[in-house]
Design a protein around this motif. Structure first.
Motif, PDB file in Angstrom:
ATOM      1  N   ASP A  72      65.336   8.248  39.186  1.00  0.00           N
ATOM      2  CA  ASP A  72      64.269   9.083  38.632  1.00  0.00           C
ATOM      3  C   ASP A  72      62.940   8.324  38.614  1.00  0.00           C
ATOM      4  O   ASP A  72      61.877   8.897  38.892  1.00  0.00           O
ATOM      5  N   LEU A  73      62.991   7.036  38.274  1.00  0.00           N
ATOM      6  CA  LEU A  73      61.765   6.232  38.276  1.00  0.00           C
ATOM      7  C   LEU A  73      61.228   6.061  39.697  1.00  0.00           C
ATOM      8  O   LEU A  73      60.008   6.048  39.910  1.00  0.00           O
ATOM      9  N   THR A  74      62.141   5.954  40.666  1.00  0.00           N
ATOM     10  CA  THR A  74      61.718   5.856  42.061  1.00  0.00           C
ATOM     11  C   THR A  74      60.940   7.101  42.482  1.00  0.00           C
ATOM     12  O   THR A  74      59.933   7.018  43.197  1.00  0.00           O
ATOM     13  N   ARG A  75      61.396   8.268  42.029  1.00  0.00           N
ATOM     14  CA  ARG A  75      60.676   9.507  42.351  1.00  0.00           C
ATOM     15  C   ARG A  75      59.281   9.518  41.721  1.00  0.00           C
ATOM     16  O   ARG A  75      58.326  10.051  42.306  1.00  0.00           O
ATOM     17  N   LEU A  76      59.145   8.916  40.520  1.00  0.00           N
ATOM     18  CA  LEU A  76      57.819   8.831  39.906  1.00  0.00           C
ATOM     19  C   LEU A  76      56.877   7.983  40.752  1.00  0.00           C
ATOM     20  O   LEU A  76      55.688   8.294  40.887  1.00  0.00           O
ATOM     21  N   VAL A  77      57.400   6.895  41.317  1.00  0.00           N
ATOM     22  CA  VAL A  77      56.572   6.047  42.187  1.00  0.00           C
ATOM     23  C   VAL A  77      56.114   6.851  43.400  1.00  0.00           C
ATOM     24  O   VAL A  77      54.941   6.820  43.783  1.00  0.00           O
ATOM     25  N   GLY A  78      57.040   7.599  43.992  1.00  0.00           N
ATOM     26  CA  GLY A  78      56.688   8.409  45.159  1.00  0.00           C
ATOM     27  C   GLY A  78      55.658   9.471  44.844  1.00  0.00           C
ATOM     28  O   GLY A  78      54.859   9.846  45.709  1.00  0.00           O
ATOM     29  N   ALA A  79      55.656   9.956  43.584  1.00  0.00           N
ATOM     30  CA  ALA A  79      54.698  10.985  43.175  1.00  0.00           C
ATOM     31  C   ALA A  79      53.384  10.385  42.689  1.00  0.00           C
ATOM     32  O   ALA A  79      52.472  11.107  42.296  1.00  0.00           O
ATOM     33  N   GLY A  80      53.287   9.049  42.688  1.00  0.00           N
ATOM     34  CA  GLY A  80      52.061   8.396  42.249  1.00  0.00           C
ATOM     35  C   GLY A  80      51.898   8.345  40.748  1.00  0.00           C
ATOM     36  O   GLY A  80      50.811   8.073  40.243  1.00  0.00           O
ATOM     37  N   ARG A  81      52.974   8.579  40.005  1.00  0.00           N
ATOM     38  CA  ARG A  81      52.903   8.592  38.538  1.00  0.00           C
ATOM     39  C   ARG A  81      53.371   7.280  37.926  1.00  0.00           C
ATOM     40  O   ARG A  81      53.346   7.132  36.697  1.00  0.00           O
ATOM     41  N   LEU A  82      53.808   6.331  38.742  1.00  0.00           N
ATOM     42  CA  LEU A  82      54.273   5.042  38.243  1.00  0.00           C
ATOM     43  C   LEU A  82      53.911   3.977  39.270  1.00  0.00           C
ATOM     44  O   LEU A  82      54.159   4.155  40.464  1.00  0.00           O
ATOM     45  N   SER A  83      53.297   2.894  38.808  1.00  0.00           N
ATOM     46  CA  SER A  83      52.898   1.828  39.726  1.00  0.00           C
ATOM     47  C   SER A  83      54.108   1.010  40.148  1.00  0.00           C
ATOM     48  O   SER A  83      55.141   0.976  39.463  1.00  0.00           O
ATOM     49  N   PHE A  84      53.975   0.308  41.278  1.00  0.00           N
ATOM     50  CA  PHE A  84      55.062  -0.556  41.739  1.00  0.00           C
ATOM     51  C   PHE A  84      55.341  -1.667  40.726  1.00  0.00           C
ATOM     52  O   PHE A  84      56.490  -2.061  40.525  1.00  0.00           O
ATOM     53  N   GLU A  85      54.275  -2.178  40.109  1.00  0.00           N
ATOM     54  CA  GLU A  85      54.444  -3.244  39.123  1.00  0.00           C
ATOM     55  C   GLU A  85      55.258  -2.760  37.926  1.00  0.00           C
ATOM     56  O   GLU A  85      56.190  -3.437  37.488  1.00  0.00           O
ATOM     57  N   ASP A  86      54.922  -1.560  37.423  1.00  0.00           N
ATOM     58  CA  ASP A  86      55.670  -1.015  36.294  1.00  0.00           C
ATOM     59  C   ASP A  86      57.102  -0.674  36.702  1.00  0.00           C
ATOM     60  O   ASP A  86      58.042  -0.828  35.910  1.00  0.00           O
ATOM     61  N   PHE A  87      57.267  -0.193  37.943  1.00  0.00           N
ATOM     62  CA  PHE A  87      58.616   0.126  38.424  1.00  0.00           C
ATOM     63  C   PHE A  87      59.495  -1.131  38.445  1.00  0.00           C
ATOM     64  O   PHE A  87      60.656  -1.100  38.007  1.00  0.00           O
ATOM     65  N   ASP A  88      58.957  -2.240  38.955  1.00  0.00           N
ATOM     66  CA  ASP A  88      59.729  -3.486  38.998  1.00  0.00           C
ATOM     67  C   ASP A  88      60.092  -3.949  37.594  1.00  0.00           C
ATOM     68  O   ASP A  88      61.230  -4.383  37.338  1.00  0.00           O
ATOM     69  N   ARG A  89      59.125  -3.842  36.680  1.00  0.00           N
ATOM     70  CA  ARG A  89      59.376  -4.279  35.304  1.00  0.00           C
ATOM     71  C   ARG A  89      60.449  -3.420  34.644  1.00  0.00           C
ATOM     72  O   ARG A  89      61.377  -3.932  34.005  1.00  0.00           O
ATOM     73  N   LEU A  90      60.331  -2.103  34.822  1.00  0.00           N
ATOM     74  CA  LEU A  90      61.297  -1.202  34.212  1.00  0.00           C
ATOM     75  C   LEU A  90      62.679  -1.343  34.843  1.00  0.00           C
ATOM     76  O   LEU A  90      63.699  -1.251  34.155  1.00  0.00           O
ATOM     77  N   SER A  91      62.725  -1.581  36.155  1.00  0.00           N
ATOM     78  CA  SER A  91      64.014  -1.751  36.822  1.00  0.00           C
ATOM     79  C   SER A  91      64.756  -2.960  36.266  1.00  0.00           C
ATOM     80  O   SER A  91      65.981  -2.932  36.088  1.00  0.00           O
ATOM     81  N   ASP A  92      64.002  -4.034  35.999  1.00  0.00           N
ATOM     82  CA  ASP A  92      64.634  -5.213  35.398  1.00  0.00           C
ATOM     83  C   ASP A  92      65.251  -4.876  34.051  1.00  0.00           C
ATOM     84  O   ASP A  92      66.367  -5.318  33.729  1.00  0.00           O
ATOM     85  N   VAL A  93      64.528  -4.076  33.267  1.00  0.00           N
ATOM     86  CA  VAL A  93      65.052  -3.687  31.953  1.00  0.00           C
ATOM     87  C   VAL A  93      66.272  -2.785  32.106  1.00  0.00           C
ATOM     88  O   VAL A  93      67.273  -2.952  31.403  1.00  0.00           O
ATOM     89  N   VAL A  94      66.192  -1.825  33.038  1.00  0.00           N
ATOM     90  CA  VAL A  94      67.286  -0.872  33.238  1.00  0.00           C
ATOM     91  C   VAL A  94      68.594  -1.595  33.537  1.00  0.00           C
ATOM     92  O   VAL A  94      69.662  -1.233  33.034  1.00  0.00           O
ATOM     93  N   TRP A  95      68.534  -2.651  34.358  1.00  0.00           N
ATOM     94  CA  TRP A  95      69.761  -3.323  34.800  1.00  0.00           C
ATOM     95  C   TRP A  95      70.141  -4.521  33.942  1.00  0.00           C
ATOM     96  O   TRP A  95      71.229  -5.100  34.121  1.00  0.00           O
ATOM     97  N   SER A  96      69.288  -4.890  32.991  1.00  0.00           N
ATOM     98  CA  SER A  96      69.615  -6.039  32.132  1.00  0.00           C
ATOM     99  C   SER A  96      69.981  -5.643  30.715  1.00  0.00           C
ATOM    100  O   SER A  96      70.721  -6.370  30.044  1.00  0.00           O
ATOM    101  N   THR A  97      69.488  -4.503  30.249  1.00  0.00           N
ATOM    102  CA  THR A  97      69.737  -4.136  28.860  1.00  0.00           C
ATOM    103  C   THR A  97      71.206  -3.831  28.610  1.00  0.00           C
ATOM    104  O   THR A  97      71.911  -3.326  29.479  1.00  0.00           O
ATOM    105  N   GLN A  98      71.640  -4.158  27.416  1.00  0.00           N
ATOM    106  CA  GLN A  98      72.996  -3.833  26.979  1.00  0.00           C
ATOM    107  C   GLN A  98      72.969  -2.800  25.854  1.00  0.00           C
ATOM    108  O   GLN A  98      73.926  -2.681  25.087  1.00  0.00           O
ATOM    109  N   ASP A  99      71.886  -2.056  25.790  1.00  0.00           N
ATOM    110  CA  ASP A  99      71.713  -1.035  24.754  1.00  0.00           C
ATOM    111  C   ASP A  99      71.295   0.268  25.429  1.00  0.00           C
ATOM    112  O   ASP A  99      70.214   0.367  26.010  1.00  0.00           O
TER     113      ASP A  99
END
Length: 211
Positions: A21-48
Protein backbone atom coordinates in the motif's frame (compact mmCIF):
# COMPACT_ATOMS: atom_id res chain seq x y z
CA UNK A 1 -1.85 -6.11 23.33
CA UNK A 2 -1.90 -9.23 25.48
CA UNK A 3 -3.24 -8.99 29.02
CA UNK A 4 0.33 -8.78 30.37
CA UNK A 5 0.78 -5.67 28.17
CA UNK A 6 3.27 -7.33 25.83
CA UNK A 7 2.79 -6.18 22.22
CA UNK A 8 1.39 -8.51 19.58
CA UNK A 9 3.88 -9.12 16.73
CA UNK A 10 2.54 -8.44 13.21
CA UNK A 11 2.08 -11.30 10.77
CA UNK A 12 4.21 -11.37 7.62
CA UNK A 13 1.15 -10.89 5.40
CA UNK A 14 0.25 -7.73 7.35
CA UNK A 15 3.73 -6.34 6.78
CA UNK A 16 3.61 -7.25 3.08
CA UNK A 17 0.19 -5.66 2.58
CA UNK A 18 1.18 -2.41 4.27
CA UNK A 19 4.41 -2.17 2.26
CA UNK A 20 2.45 -2.77 -0.95
CA UNK A 21 0.00 0.00 0.00
CA UNK A 22 2.87 2.39 0.78
CA UNK A 23 4.45 1.52 -2.57
CA UNK A 24 1.24 2.62 -4.30
CA UNK A 25 1.44 5.95 -2.42
CA UNK A 26 4.94 6.49 -3.82
CA UNK A 27 3.67 5.78 -7.33
CA UNK A 28 0.86 8.30 -6.80
CA UNK A 29 3.31 10.96 -5.62
CA UNK A 30 1.82 11.03 -2.11
CA UNK A 31 4.89 9.61 -0.34
CA UNK A 32 8.56 10.45 -0.88
CA UNK A 33 11.18 7.76 -1.46
CA UNK A 34 12.93 8.86 1.73
CA UNK A 35 9.77 8.44 3.82
CA UNK A 36 9.03 5.13 2.08
CA UNK A 37 12.47 3.75 3.03
CA UNK A 38 12.06 4.93 6.61
CA UNK A 39 8.59 3.47 6.96
CA UNK A 40 9.61 0.19 5.32
CA UNK A 41 12.32 -0.23 7.94
CA UNK A 42 9.73 0.25 10.66
CA UNK A 43 7.23 -2.10 8.98
CA UNK A 44 9.73 -4.98 8.90
CA UNK A 45 11.43 -4.33 12.25
CA UNK A 46 8.58 -3.59 14.62
CA UNK A 47 7.28 -6.29 16.92
CA UNK A 48 4.10 -4.39 17.73
CA UNK A 49 1.12 -4.69 15.35
CA UNK A 50 -0.28 -1.40 16.64
CA UNK A 51 2.67 0.38 14.99
CA UNK A 52 1.46 -0.89 11.59
CA UNK A 53 -2.03 0.27 12.51
CA UNK A 54 -0.81 3.80 13.24
CA UNK A 55 1.21 3.98 10.02
CA UNK A 56 -1.82 2.87 8.01
CA UNK A 57 -4.13 5.44 9.62
CA UNK A 58 -1.57 8.22 9.22
CA UNK A 59 -0.69 7.64 5.58
CA UNK A 60 -3.65 5.73 4.12
CA UNK A 61 -6.51 7.27 6.10
CA UNK A 62 -8.14 4.11 7.54
CA UNK A 63 -7.18 0.97 9.47
CA UNK A 64 -7.55 -2.45 7.81
CA UNK A 65 -9.96 -5.08 9.20
CA UNK A 66 -7.99 -6.92 11.87
CA UNK A 67 -9.10 -9.44 14.49
CA UNK A 68 -6.86 -7.82 17.11
CA UNK A 69 -7.83 -4.22 16.40
CA UNK A 70 -11.16 -2.40 16.03
CA UNK A 71 -12.75 -3.30 12.67
CA UNK A 72 -15.16 -0.37 12.63
CA UNK A 73 -13.75 3.18 12.61
CA UNK A 74 -15.00 5.38 15.42
CA UNK A 75 -17.74 7.79 14.25
CA UNK A 76 -16.77 11.47 14.29
CA UNK A 77 -20.15 12.20 15.87
CA UNK A 78 -19.68 9.89 18.85
CA UNK A 79 -18.47 11.98 21.76
CA UNK A 80 -15.61 10.64 23.82
CA UNK A 81 -15.06 7.57 21.64
CA UNK A 82 -12.07 8.10 19.44
CA UNK A 83 -8.82 6.41 18.46
CA UNK A 84 -5.87 7.76 20.42
CA UNK A 85 -3.16 7.76 17.76
CA UNK A 86 -0.08 9.71 18.91
CA UNK A 87 1.71 9.48 15.55
CA UNK A 88 4.05 11.87 13.81
CA UNK A 89 2.25 13.22 10.79
CA UNK A 90 4.24 13.88 7.62
CA UNK A 91 2.85 16.55 5.28
CA UNK A 92 1.11 15.54 2.06
CA UNK A 93 2.72 17.58 -0.72
CA UNK A 94 1.22 18.38 -4.11
CA UNK A 95 2.46 20.60 -6.94
CA UNK A 96 0.02 21.23 -9.79
CA UNK A 97 -1.95 18.19 -8.65
CA UNK A 98 -5.03 17.11 -6.72
CA UNK A 99 -5.50 15.60 -3.26
CA UNK A 100 -8.85 14.07 -2.35
CA UNK A 101 -10.13 12.47 0.85
CA UNK A 102 -13.74 11.42 0.30
CA UNK A 103 -16.13 8.67 1.32
CA UNK A 104 -15.34 6.57 4.38
CA UNK A 105 -11.96 7.48 5.83
CA UNK A 106 -10.37 8.22 9.18
CA UNK A 107 -9.43 11.82 9.95
CA UNK A 108 -6.17 11.97 11.96
CA UNK A 109 -5.83 14.31 14.91
CA UNK A 110 -3.38 16.34 12.83
CA UNK A 111 -3.14 16.47 9.02
CA UNK A 112 -0.62 18.61 7.15
CA UNK A 113 -0.84 19.63 3.51
CA UNK A 114 1.56 21.64 1.35
CA UNK A 115 0.01 22.82 -1.92
CA UNK A 116 1.45 24.67 -4.87
CA UNK A 117 -1.03 25.34 -7.66
CA UNK A 118 -3.04 22.34 -6.47
CA UNK A 119 -6.54 21.35 -5.40
CA UNK A 120 -7.38 19.83 -2.02
CA UNK A 121 -10.81 18.34 -1.33
CA UNK A 122 -11.69 16.97 2.11
CA UNK A 123 -15.18 15.49 2.46
CA UNK A 124 -15.92 14.62 6.11
CA UNK A 125 -19.56 13.61 5.74
CA UNK A 126 -18.85 9.88 5.94
CA UNK A 127 -15.56 10.17 7.80
CA UNK A 128 -14.50 8.99 11.24
CA UNK A 129 -12.44 10.96 13.76
CA UNK A 130 -9.21 9.88 15.45
CA UNK A 131 -9.69 12.58 18.11
CA UNK A 132 -12.36 15.00 19.41
CA UNK A 133 -10.51 17.89 17.73
CA UNK A 134 -9.05 17.36 14.25
CA UNK A 135 -6.70 19.94 12.76
CA UNK A 136 -5.90 20.52 9.10
CA UNK A 137 -2.67 22.51 8.86
CA UNK A 138 -2.51 23.88 5.32
CA UNK A 139 0.24 25.74 3.49
CA UNK A 140 -1.20 26.73 0.12
CA UNK A 141 0.09 28.88 -2.73
CA UNK A 142 -2.20 29.62 -5.69
CA UNK A 143 -4.37 26.64 -4.73
CA UNK A 144 -7.99 25.70 -4.11
CA UNK A 145 -9.14 24.08 -0.86
CA UNK A 146 -12.63 22.69 -0.29
CA UNK A 147 -13.77 21.15 2.99
CA UNK A 148 -17.24 19.58 3.25
CA UNK A 149 -18.66 18.84 6.70
CA UNK A 150 -22.04 17.50 7.87
CA UNK A 151 -24.35 19.70 9.94
CA UNK A 152 -23.24 19.81 13.57
CA UNK A 153 -19.52 19.80 12.90
CA UNK A 154 -18.09 23.20 13.80
CA UNK A 155 -15.12 24.50 11.83
CA UNK A 156 -12.79 27.05 13.43
CA UNK A 157 -10.77 29.18 11.01
CA UNK A 158 -7.24 29.97 12.20
CA UNK A 159 -5.76 30.42 8.73
CA UNK A 160 -3.49 33.35 7.95
CA UNK A 161 -4.38 34.44 4.44
CA UNK A 162 -2.78 36.82 1.95
CA UNK A 163 -4.55 37.81 -1.27
CA UNK A 164 -6.89 34.88 -0.72
CA UNK A 165 -10.62 34.22 -0.40
CA UNK A 166 -11.69 32.24 2.66
CA UNK A 167 -15.35 31.31 3.15
CA UNK A 168 -16.49 29.22 6.12
CA UNK A 169 -20.09 28.02 6.13
CA UNK A 170 -20.53 26.23 9.43
CA UNK A 171 -23.30 25.42 11.89
CA UNK A 172 -23.76 25.34 15.63
CA UNK A 173 -21.73 22.47 17.08
CA UNK A 174 -23.58 19.27 17.90
CA UNK A 175 -22.72 17.94 21.40
CA UNK A 176 -21.66 14.58 19.94
CA UNK A 177 -19.64 15.94 17.03
CA UNK A 178 -15.92 16.71 16.90
CA UNK A 179 -14.48 20.11 16.10
CA UNK A 180 -12.36 20.88 13.04
CA UNK A 181 -9.60 23.49 13.05
CA UNK A 182 -8.08 25.03 9.93
CA UNK A 183 -4.59 26.39 10.54
CA UNK A 184 -1.62 27.39 8.43
CA UNK A 185 -0.92 29.99 5.72
CA UNK A 186 -2.62 30.48 2.36
CA UNK A 187 -1.45 32.86 -0.35
CA UNK A 188 -3.34 33.72 -3.50
CA UNK A 189 -5.70 30.82 -2.82
CA UNK A 190 -9.36 30.02 -2.38
CA UNK A 191 -10.57 28.19 0.73
CA UNK A 192 -14.19 27.17 1.06
CA UNK A 193 -15.87 25.27 3.91
CA UNK A 194 -19.33 23.94 3.02
CA UNK A 195 -21.92 22.31 5.28
CA UNK A 196 -23.99 19.61 3.60
CA UNK A 197 -26.06 16.64 4.65
CA UNK A 198 -24.48 13.21 4.34
CA UNK A 199 -25.31 11.73 0.89
CA UNK A 200 -27.17 8.73 2.33
CA UNK A 201 -30.32 9.56 4.29
CA UNK A 202 -29.77 6.37 6.30
CA UNK A 203 -26.17 7.21 7.04
CA UNK A 204 -24.53 6.91 10.44
CA UNK A 205 -24.50 10.71 10.78
CA UNK A 206 -28.27 10.97 10.45
CA UNK A 207 -28.85 8.09 12.84
CA UNK A 208 -26.60 9.59 15.51
CA UNK A 209 -28.04 13.06 15.05
CA UNK A 210 -31.61 11.76 15.15
CA UNK A 211 -32.32 12.25 11.45
Amino acid sequence: MHRDNRPIPPRDDEREQLQADLTRLVGAGRLSFEDFDRLSDVVWSTQDVSVLHRIRVQHLGAPPPHPQLPNTPVPMAQAGAYLALPVENQPVVSTMGEIKRVGQWTVPEMSRFKLNGSTLKLDLRQAQAAAPVCTFDITANMSVVEVIVPPGVYVENRLRDTLSTVTVETTQPHPNAPRVILSGVVRGSTVKVITRQAPDTNSLWNKLFGG
